[in-house]
Enzyme design. Structure first.
Site, short mmCIF file in Angstrom:
data_model
loop_
_atom_site.label_atom_id
_atom_site.label_comp_id
_atom_site.label_asym_id
_atom_site.label_seq_id
_atom_site.Cartn_x
_atom_site.Cartn_y
_atom_site.Cartn_z
N LYS A 175 0.83 -1.20 0.00
CA LYS A 175 0.00 0.00 0.00
C LYS A 175 0.86 1.26 0.00
CE LYS A 175 -3.88 1.84 2.78
NZ LYS A 175 -4.66 1.59 4.01
N SER A 227 -9.45 2.02 3.51
CA SER A 227 -8.48 2.68 2.65
C SER A 227 -7.57 1.73 1.88
CB SER A 227 -7.60 3.61 3.51
OG SER A 227 -6.84 2.88 4.46
N SER A 275 -10.02 -0.23 7.60
CA SER A 275 -9.35 -0.04 6.32
C SER A 275 -8.85 -1.31 5.65
CB SER A 275 -8.19 0.95 6.47
OG SER A 275 -8.67 2.26 6.68
#
Length: 351
Positions: A118, A193, A217
């Site tokens: 990420k 996220s 997330s």
């Protein structure tokens, strides 16, 4: 991919009836013509399955890496989950891994397995952008501790993945990379996220994705994209990023956010968790807790099937009750809790 382009793509996909499950589940039918080659069959396998093939020397690490690179090139233009493809370095690492295999029969479970990282996790030599334009040149010199651990196990970073600005929204979109599209239905959110990792895992671009979770997330995008996600306890996986020292992460996030993993198989989550739970530098909150500990019996289990009294889908309730029954068989004392008495939105004073 800007918002206007996202909306245009979504409308085209929705109007044509295009759904990515056809690519995921029916590779031998019409979708095979969409630049998805036979070698990409390897992307369908879990990290554990790929690890067995590597250990048995039935397939090379370079073949696996190349198959996932081709998968990314074929699928990512439509979903915008991968922000950076690390093709050159990944292939070089794959070649080195194959040389190791030729000399050793003792390999770790994730040796040679590609994974994604990420955009708010440090990967040496690359920018930790957090999806924000002014951090696009935030090049870091060292990996975050858990990235270092999984790399040392032989896994290969293959892609950087998208996220909302600073990871603070439930939908994956930002002004630096644009929006990520849900592969199952373009009109639905992929979540956030860690939406980029969830989509990358769901579409076979990588078998494992490294994300993080503060208020959902990992769990939310995993649900949106139909994959498995794990948010471990605080201190289980060591973590540090350069941006922490630059003041871009609030103290509450540093105290509550944790690193985790997304995959298509539960066994892959466990394997990655065990590797990344080892001691890591620069994180004083890391706890040397045993990975395999004995459970005292009997143990108590509280079950909530209607949190806040808001109503839950019957399939979710059935799943929770099945899990509770399994725990009961292994010595759990299960008690269903009525949460409506202490957790209802109607009781919140909005004045």
């Amino acid at each position: 991919m800007k918002r206007r382009k996202f909306l245009e793509n979504a409308s085209v996909l929705a109007g044509s009836g295009f759904l990515f499950p056809n690519i995921i589940l029916k590779p031998h039918q019409a979708n095979i013509k969409r630049n998805i080659t036979d070698s990409s069959e390897l992307w369908r396998k879990s990290a554990g399955e790929l690890g067995v093939l590597i250990s048995q020397k039935k397939v090379s690490v370079k073949e696996i890496t190349s198959a996932h690179i081709e998968r990314i090139k074929a699928v990512n233009p439509r979903v915008n989950a991968v922000t950076e493809l690390l093709e050159e370095t990944a292939l070089k690492n794959a070649e080195k891994s194959d040389q190791v295999i030729s000399k050793s029969n003792r390999l770790t479970p994730l040796f040679g397995i590609p994974f994604s990282v990420k955009e708010n996790i440090d990967l040496a030599g690359h920018a930790t952008t957090e999806g924000v334009i002014f951090l696009k040149n935030n090049i870091v010199s060292a990996d975050s501790p858990h990235v270092d651990l999984i790399r040392k196990s032989g896994a290969i970073p293959l892609a950087r993945t998208n996220m909302p600005d600073f990871g603070l929204r439930y939908h994956t979109d930002n002004d630096l990379f644009g929006a990520t599209i849900n592969p199952w239905n373009a009109l639905l959110t992929p979540g956030g996220s860690s939406g980029g990792d969830a989509v990358a895992v769901a579409t076979g671009m990588v078998p494992i994705g490294l994300g993080n979770d503060y208020g959902g997330s990992i769990r939310w995008p995993a649900q949106c994209c139909g994959v498995s996600g794990l948010r471990p306890s605080r201190g289980r996986i060591p973590f540090y990023t350069r941006s922490m020292s630059h003041g871009t992460i609030a103290p509450s996030l540093r105290m509550m956010a944790v690193q985790g993993v997304l995959a298509r198989r539960i066994t892959d989550l466990r394997t990655a968790l065990e590797i990344m739970s080892a001691s890591g530098y620069a994180d004083p909150s890391w706890v040397p807790a045993p990975f395999d500990g004995k459970t005292n019996r009997p143990f108590r289990v509280a079950v909530i099937t209607n949190p806040g009294g808001l109503g839950i889908d019957d399939s979710v309730i059935d799943g929770v009750k099945r899990a509770a029954s399994i725990l009961e068989k292994f010595g759990g004392i299960v008690e269903e809790i009525d949460s409506t008495s202490f957790c209802t939105f109607s009781s919140i004073n909005t004045n």
